[in-house]
Motif scaffolding. Sequence first.
Motif, short mmCIF file in Angstrom:
data_model
loop_
_atom_site.label_atom_id
_atom_site.label_comp_id
_atom_site.label_asym_id
_atom_site.label_seq_id
_atom_site.Cartn_x
_atom_site.Cartn_y
_atom_site.Cartn_z
N GLN A 1 0.89 -1.29 0.07
CA GLN A 1 0.02 0.17 -0.09
C GLN A 1 0.92 1.26 0.10
OE1 GLN A 1 -2.97 0.14 3.26
NE2 GLN A 1 -3.38 2.40 2.68
N ALA A 2 2.01 1.21 0.66
CA ALA A 2 2.89 2.42 0.76
C ALA A 2 3.51 2.86 -0.36
CB ALA A 2 3.93 2.15 1.79
N TYR A 3 3.88 1.74 -1.38
CA TYR A 3 4.50 1.79 -2.65
C TYR A 3 3.36 2.46 -3.61
CZ TYR A 3 9.35 0.90 -1.96
OH TYR A 3 10.68 0.87 -1.41
N GLN B 1 3.75 5.81 -5.63
CA GLN B 1 3.54 6.10 -7.12
C GLN B 1 2.39 7.02 -7.59
OE1 GLN B 1 3.07 2.11 -8.08
NE2 GLN B 1 5.29 1.71 -8.57
N ASP B 2 1.29 6.97 -6.65
CA ASP B 2 0.24 7.96 -6.85
C ASP B 2 0.47 9.28 -6.32
OD1 ASP B 2 -1.11 5.74 -7.63
OD2 ASP B 2 -2.55 5.49 -6.14
#
Length: 82
Positions: A68-70, A74-75
Motif C-alpha cells: 500500500q505504501a508503494y 507512485q500515486d
Amino acid sequence: MGTPAAPGGGAEAETGNRSLVLFDRGDEVTVQAGDQVIRFLLVSGKPIEDPVAWYGPIVMNTPEQLRQAYEELQDGTFIKKR
C-alpha cells in the motif's frame, strides 16, 4: 579509529569509519579516539518486538502495508498533509 569497550568493562573492539557497533545489555560505553577527532551517535532504547516488512527506503509492519505504501508513493499520496 574509535575503540568501543564491551558492556561490563569486558573485551575491547576496534572499529573504523562508518561502522555500526551493537551492544547487548550493559551500564557503560567508553569511546577512545586518541589524537583523532571522532563523531558518533549513541542510540538506546527498549526493543518493541514489532514485525518488520522492509523494502528500499520504506519500512512497515506487514507486506500488505508495504504494498500500500508503494502504491501511495507512485500515486503521489504517500505523504499526508495535516
